[in-house]
Design a protein around this motif. Structure first.
Motif, PDB file in Angstrom:
ATOM      1  N   SER A 116       0.813  -1.222   0.000  1.00 44.62           N
ATOM      2  CA  SER A 116       0.000   0.000   0.000  1.00 44.62           C
ATOM      3  C   SER A 116       0.844   1.269   0.000  1.00 44.62           C
ATOM      4  CB  SER A 116      -0.904   0.032   1.240  1.00 44.62           C
ATOM      5  OG  SER A 116      -1.804  -1.039   1.222  1.00 44.62           O
ATOM      6  N   THR A 117       2.154   1.137   0.148  1.00 49.00           N
ATOM      7  CA  THR A 117       3.010   2.315   0.251  1.00 49.00           C
ATOM      8  C   THR A 117       3.341   2.896  -1.122  1.00 49.00           C
ATOM      9  OG1 THR A 117       5.056   1.010   0.226  1.00 49.00           O
ATOM     10  CG2 THR A 117       4.096   1.512   2.398  1.00 49.00           C
ATOM     11  N   SER A 118       3.801   4.142  -1.104  1.00 50.00           N
ATOM     12  CA  SER A 118       4.276   4.787  -2.324  1.00 50.00           C
ATOM     13  C   SER A 118       5.749   4.445  -2.514  1.00 50.00           C
ATOM     14  CB  SER A 118       4.091   6.302  -2.231  1.00 50.00           C
ATOM     15  OG  SER A 118       4.993   6.831  -1.282  1.00 50.00           O
ATOM     16  N   ALA A 119       6.315   4.865  -3.626  1.00 53.24           N
ATOM     17  CA  ALA A 119       7.714   4.571  -3.936  1.00 53.24           C
ATOM     18  C   ALA A 119       8.675   5.200  -2.927  1.00 53.24           C
ATOM     19  CB  ALA A 119       8.046   5.047  -5.348  1.00 53.24           C
ATOM     20  N   SER A 120       8.274   6.286  -2.269  1.00 56.79           N
ATOM     21  CA  SER A 120       9.180   6.969  -1.342  1.00 56.79           C
ATOM     22  C   SER A 120       9.014   6.496   0.108  1.00 56.79           C
ATOM     23  CB  SER A 120       8.939   8.481  -1.403  1.00 56.79           C
ATOM     24  OG  SER A 120       7.639   8.782  -0.937  1.00 56.79           O
ATOM     25  N   GLN A 121       8.075   5.595   0.368  1.00 60.43           N
ATOM     26  CA  GLN A 121       7.803   5.195   1.746  1.00 60.43           C
ATOM     27  C   GLN A 121       8.447   3.864   2.108  1.00 60.43           C
ATOM     28  OE1 GLN A 121       3.486   5.520   1.325  1.00 60.43           O
ATOM     29  NE2 GLN A 121       3.517   7.133   2.882  1.00 60.43           N
ATOM     30  N   ARG A 122       8.756   3.748   3.398  1.00 67.00           N
ATOM     31  CA  ARG A 122       9.296   2.515   3.973  1.00 67.00           C
ATOM     32  C   ARG A 122       8.450   2.157   5.185  1.00 67.00           C
ATOM     33  NH1 ARG A 122      15.561   3.062   4.966  1.00 67.00           N
ATOM     34  NH2 ARG A 122      14.686   2.909   7.023  1.00 67.00           N
ATOM     35  N   ALA A 123       8.452   0.894   5.549  1.00 67.54           N
ATOM     36  CA  ALA A 123       7.667   0.457   6.709  1.00 67.54           C
ATOM     37  C   ALA A 123       8.514  -0.439   7.601  1.00 67.54           C
ATOM     38  CB  ALA A 123       6.425  -0.290   6.245  1.00 67.54           C
ATOM     39  N   ILE A 124       8.319  -0.274   8.902  1.00 63.43           N
ATOM     40  CA  ILE A 124       8.979  -1.143   9.868  1.00 63.43           C
ATOM     41  C   ILE A 124       7.975  -1.476  10.969  1.00 63.43           C
ATOM     42  CG2 ILE A 124       9.926   0.773  11.225  1.00 63.43           C
ATOM     43  CD1 ILE A 124      12.448  -1.121  11.582  1.00 63.43           C
ATOM     44  N   LEU A 125       8.032  -2.707  11.435  1.00 69.30           N
ATOM     45  CA  LEU A 125       7.099  -3.167  12.460  1.00 69.30           C
ATOM     46  C   LEU A 125       7.353  -2.434  13.769  1.00 69.30           C
ATOM     47  CD1 LEU A 125       4.829  -5.180  13.104  1.00 69.30           C
ATOM     48  CD2 LEU A 125       6.595  -6.819  13.747  1.00 69.30           C
ATOM     49  N   LEU A 126       6.275  -1.920  14.352  1.00 68.21           N
ATOM     50  CA  LEU A 126       6.359  -1.151  15.590  1.00 68.21           C
ATOM     51  C   LEU A 126       5.752  -1.921  16.770  1.00 68.21           C
ATOM     52  CD1 LEU A 126       7.173   1.733  16.528  1.00 68.21           C
ATOM     53  CD2 LEU A 126       4.830   2.415  16.046  1.00 68.21           C
ATOM     54  N   HIS A 127       4.622  -2.576  16.528  1.00 74.62           N
ATOM     55  CA  HIS A 127       3.910  -3.293  17.590  1.00 74.62           C
ATOM     56  C   HIS A 127       3.197  -4.491  16.981  1.00 74.62           C
ATOM     57  CE1 HIS A 127       1.898  -3.664  21.470  1.00 74.62           C
ATOM     58  NE2 HIS A 127       0.799  -3.929  20.801  1.00 74.62           N
ATOM     59  N   PHE A 128       3.156  -5.600  17.726  1.00 66.71           N
ATOM     60  CA  PHE A 128       2.567  -6.831  17.199  1.00 66.71           C
ATOM     61  C   PHE A 128       1.838  -7.559  18.322  1.00 66.71           C
ATOM     62  CE2 PHE A 128       3.030 -11.109  15.158  1.00 66.71           C
ATOM     63  CZ  PHE A 128       2.543 -10.775  13.908  1.00 66.71           C
ATOM     64  N   GLU A 129       0.559  -7.794  18.136  1.00 66.16           N
ATOM     65  CA  GLU A 129      -0.233  -8.570  19.104  1.00 66.16           C
ATOM     66  C   GLU A 129      -0.687  -9.847  18.419  1.00 66.16           C
ATOM     67  OE1 GLU A 129      -3.438  -6.433  20.957  1.00 66.16           O
ATOM     68  OE2 GLU A 129      -2.267  -4.598  20.937  1.00 66.16           O
ATOM     69  N   LEU A 130      -0.602 -10.948  19.146  1.00 68.50           N
ATOM     70  CA  LEU A 130      -0.822 -12.249  18.543  1.00 68.50           C
ATOM     71  C   LEU A 130      -1.608 -13.150  19.478  1.00 68.50           C
ATOM     72  CD1 LEU A 130       0.090 -14.211  16.229  1.00 68.50           C
ATOM     73  CD2 LEU A 130       2.173 -14.535  17.531  1.00 68.50           C
ATOM     74  N   SER A 131      -2.523 -13.913  18.918  1.00 65.26           N
ATOM     75  CA  SER A 131      -3.221 -14.930  19.722  1.00 65.26           C
ATOM     76  C   SER A 131      -3.144 -16.265  18.980  1.00 65.26           C
ATOM     77  CB  SER A 131      -4.683 -14.542  19.965  1.00 65.26           C
ATOM     78  OG  SER A 131      -5.421 -14.546  18.761  1.00 65.26           O
ATOM     79  N   TYR A 132      -2.938 -17.304  19.757  1.00 63.83           N
ATOM     80  CA  TYR A 132      -2.909 -18.662  19.215  1.00 63.83           C
ATOM     81  C   TYR A 132      -4.214 -19.338  19.623  1.00 63.83           C
ATOM     82  CZ  TYR A 132       2.065 -17.654  18.794  1.00 63.83           C
ATOM     83  OH  TYR A 132       3.270 -17.085  18.479  1.00 63.83           O
ATOM     84  N   GLU A 133      -4.931 -19.889  18.665  1.00 69.30           N
ATOM     85  CA  GLU A 133      -6.259 -20.411  18.948  1.00 69.30           C
ATOM     86  C   GLU A 133      -6.364 -21.932  18.873  1.00 69.30           C
ATOM     87  OE1 GLU A 133      -9.320 -17.981  17.375  1.00 69.30           O
ATOM     88  OE2 GLU A 133      -8.132 -16.184  17.768  1.00 69.30           O
ATOM     89  N   LYS A 134      -5.493 -22.559  18.104  1.00 71.12           N
ATOM     90  CA  LYS A 134      -5.465 -24.022  18.043  1.00 71.12           C
ATOM     91  C   LYS A 134      -4.149 -24.474  17.441  1.00 71.12           C
ATOM     92  CE  LYS A 134      -7.537 -26.307  14.793  1.00 71.12           C
ATOM     93  NZ  LYS A 134      -8.372 -27.019  13.905  1.00 71.12           N
ATOM     94  N   LYS A 135      -3.839 -25.754  17.576  1.00 72.53           N
ATOM     95  CA  LYS A 135      -2.620 -26.286  16.985  1.00 72.53           C
ATOM     96  C   LYS A 135      -2.680 -26.152  15.473  1.00 72.53           C
ATOM     97  CE  LYS A 135      -1.407 -29.591  20.538  1.00 72.53           C
ATOM     98  NZ  LYS A 135      -1.255 -31.005  20.881  1.00 72.53           N
ATOM     99  N   ALA A 136      -1.562 -25.827  14.896  1.00 72.10           N
ATOM    100  CA  ALA A 136      -1.472 -25.648  13.448  1.00 72.10           C
ATOM    101  C   ALA A 136      -0.854 -26.893  12.833  1.00 72.10           C
ATOM    102  CB  ALA A 136      -0.637 -24.423  13.127  1.00 72.10           C
TER     103      ALA A 136
END
Length: 158
Positions: free
Chosen positions: A95-115
């Protein structure tokens, strides 16, 4: 110390253009996924395949194999986390433009069953305002049951 080379950066237009060039040819999705893994080596080790990529939305697949299993004969939690981080990251970066960069800031995760078995991750960029963009991801098993969910905040800058 030697000079550091500037890393090749994947931005939205470059990522989508590469996808458009490759995904329709035989083996193109796998080629695209391997190229992505070359530019992001840690994520490349996971072995995920990009199945669909649009601006703000992605679908990935992952084959269960010994190298990503835990002692309970299911996919390791860290592999699931990496799979969701990749799905939310691709959704944002596409979704970014050619001049933009992205880095992960925060991550929330839930595990619901065995994969187990072949897994699918779906990532969607849900908010693209300001510097902090939001993305959601979920992993589904072969029966379309939710295995894990994530909400990620990505810092997008010029």
């Amino acid at each position: 110390m030697g000079k550091r080379r500037k890393a090749f950066e994947l931005n939205g237009p470059r990522l989508l253009s590469l996808w458009q060039s490759l995904h329709r040819i035989p083996g193109g999705k796998l080629i695209f996924s391997r190229l992505l893994g070359h530019f992001i080596p840690y994520t490349g080790a996971l072995g995920a395949v990009v199945e669909r990529l649009d601006a703000g939305e992605v679908e990935l697949s992952l084959r269960e194999r010994r190298g990503i299993r835990n002692h309970l004969s299911s996919v390791h939690a860290a592999a699931l986390m990496n799979f969701l981080e990749l799905s939310t990251g691709l959704a944002v970066v596409s979704s970014t433009s050619a001049s933009q960069r992205a880095i992960l800031l925060h991550f929330e995760l839930s595990y619901e069953k065995k994969a187990r078995g072949r897994l699918r991750a779906i990532g969607r960029c849900t908010q693209k305002e300001g510097k902090d963009w939001m993305a959601e991801g979920q992993i589904l098993d072969e029966r379309d049951a939710v295995v894990s969910r994530a909400v990620a905040t990505w810092r997008v800058s010029d």
